[in-house]
Scaffold this active site. Structure first.
Site, PDB file in Angstrom:
ATOM      1  N   GLY A  78      74.354 102.862  91.430  1.00  0.00           N
ATOM      2  CA  GLY A  78      75.378 102.684  90.989  1.00  0.00           C
ATOM      3  C   GLY A  78      76.844 102.208  91.682  1.00  0.00           C
ATOM      4  O   GLY A  78      76.573 102.711  92.707  1.00  0.00           O
ATOM      5  N   SER A 106      79.652 103.597  93.495  1.00  0.00           N
ATOM      6  CA  SER A 106      80.264 104.602  94.066  1.00  0.00           C
ATOM      7  C   SER A 106      82.122 104.686  93.239  1.00  0.00           C
ATOM      8  O   SER A 106      82.571 106.190  94.162  1.00  0.00           O
ATOM      9  CB  SER A 106      79.874 105.347  94.771  1.00  0.00           C
ATOM     10  OG  SER A 106      80.136 104.838  95.825  1.00  0.00           O
ATOM     11  N   TYR A 113      85.142 103.004  86.638  1.00  0.00           N
ATOM     12  CA  TYR A 113      84.090 104.121  87.017  1.00  0.00           C
ATOM     13  C   TYR A 113      83.996 105.139  86.154  1.00  0.00           C
ATOM     14  O   TYR A 113      83.054 105.743  86.044  1.00  0.00           O
ATOM     15  CB  TYR A 113      84.427 104.558  88.357  1.00  0.00           C
ATOM     16  CG  TYR A 113      83.550 105.055  88.922  1.00  0.00           C
ATOM     17  CD1 TYR A 113      82.411 104.718  88.922  1.00  0.00           C
ATOM     18  CD2 TYR A 113      84.001 106.687  89.767  1.00  0.00           C
ATOM     19  CE1 TYR A 113      81.751 106.239  90.327  1.00  0.00           C
ATOM     20  CE2 TYR A 113      83.400 107.321  90.440  1.00  0.00           C
ATOM     21  CZ  TYR A 113      82.235 107.235  90.798  1.00  0.00           C
ATOM     22  OH  TYR A 113      81.538 108.281  91.407  1.00  0.00           O
TER      23      TYR A 113
HETATM   24  C1  15L Z   1      83.888 110.141  94.086  1.00  0.00           C
HETATM   25  O1  15L Z   1      82.662 110.020  92.638  1.00  0.00           O
HETATM   26  C2  15L Z   1      83.417 108.653  94.702  1.00  0.00           C
HETATM   27  O2  15L Z   1      82.391 108.327  94.707  1.00  0.00           O
HETATM   28  C3  15L Z   1      83.687 109.402  96.252  1.00  0.00           C
HETATM   29  O3  15L Z   1      83.692 107.885  96.601  1.00  0.00           O
HETATM   30  C4  15L Z   1      84.984 110.635  95.975  1.00  0.00           C
HETATM   31  O4  15L Z   1      86.169 109.288  96.533  1.00  0.00           O
HETATM   32  C5  15L Z   1      84.981 111.627  95.280  1.00  0.00           C
HETATM   33  O5  15L Z   1      84.726 110.752  94.237  1.00  0.00           O
HETATM   34  C6  15L Z   1      86.153 112.322  95.380  1.00  0.00           C
HETATM   35  O6  15L Z   1      86.507 112.204  93.839  1.00  0.00           O
HETATM   36  O7  15L Z   1      86.626 112.478  96.411  1.00  0.00           O
END
Ligand code: 15L
Length: 264
Positions: free
Chosen positions: A72, A74, A135
């Site tokens: 999916g 991200s 997201y």
């Molecule tokens: C996430 O959910 C992302 O997929 C990843 O790229 C990072 O940004 C991570 O969180 C984060 O919060 O550090």
């Protein structure tokens, strides 16, 4: 040991770090993504699939006795894209799992499902979602899909609200949220081997000195992360202003800057 583990989102950053370690949990690994992977090891195969296409998801789930769902979108994105990959995709995956013997699923949720909580909050699995964007909303939705399939059909899932899974923290916030690939593998191993997984929620962070999550409600899982991001703290220039900002409530949100960013 699983016979065949399905990994969705296998071209992504997290899967790429985990791939060499997955031999610890499965004899065969089926990698899937919309982006092709060609550098396959002997125990790996690749099948392309669009997560919002039920027939394609059926084809990747069939024959697997465990699923690591990293697929999916991200990062924050438009509602239209998130809807297709993360919302419809989650429904397709759970529909397929019912058809093909209910393999245990590890669902890569995210800290961004809880990103509007403050740095000074200590969360456990009973905290209500507070997403910091579309997201995060899609991850909170995914958690509820998994919960419903557990209560209705007995489908077992580990929800892992991943912090920041990288070789090492990239900024001071990640000193709190960092999840080492080694600790993620031990979590995957526990999830597939614990006698009863049920519907369990954990925060995907290593044993960081600065973590703001407590996994006490997942004690039956028996997962004990070993790494601590503090070993990297010295790589960041003077952390005092950062620590002062947290104390003064200026650096507020667990999800970092995401909450205050405009929607795309
Ligand atoms: C996430 O959910 C992302 O997929 C990843 O790229 C990072 O940004 C991570 O969180 C984060 O919060 O550090």
């Amino acid at each position: 040991m699983l016979s065949r583990l399905l990994v969705t989102g296998a071209s992504g950053g997290v899967a790429t770090q985990l791939r060499p370690l997955l031999t610890q949990v499965a004899e065969q690994v089926r990698l899937s993504d919309i982006r092709e992977i060609t550098d396959l090891a002997e125990h790996e195969e690749f099948i392309a699939a669009e997560l919002s296409d039920q027939a394609q998801v059926d084809a990747i789930v069939e024959g697997c006795d465990g699923v690591l769902h990293l697929g999916g979108i991200s990062l924050e994105d438009t509602w239209e894209k998130i809807l297709v990959s993360n919302v419809i995709g989650m429904h397709c995956l759970y529909t397929s799992a019912q058809k093909f013997g209910q393999p245990r699923i590890i669902f890569a949720s995210s800290n961004h499902a809880m990103g509007a909580y403050k740095f000074t909050d200590m969360l456990d699995a009973s905290a209500l979602p507070r997403p910091d964007g579309y997201y995060g909303v899609s991850k909170a939705f995914g958690e509820q899909v998994a919960s419903m399939y557990h209560d209705k059909f007995g489908q077992q899932t580990l929800v892992v609200r991943i912090g920041s899974c990288l070789p090492k923290p990239k900024d001071p916030r990640m000193l709190s949220t960092w999840l080492s690939p080694r600790d993620f593998i031990s979590l995957i191993d526990r999830s597939f081997n614990v006698e009863h997984l049920g519907y369990t929620i954990v925060y995907g962070a290593s044993a960081n000195t600065r973590r703001f999550w407590d996994d006490k409600l997942a004690v039956d899982l028996g997962w004990e992360p070993k790494d601590d991001s503090e070993q990297f703290a010295a790589e960041f220039a003077d952390l005092t202003p950062y620590e002062d900002a947290i104390d003064q409530g200026l650096l507020t949100y667990q999800g970092g800057v995401w909450l205050k960013a405009p929607l795309i």
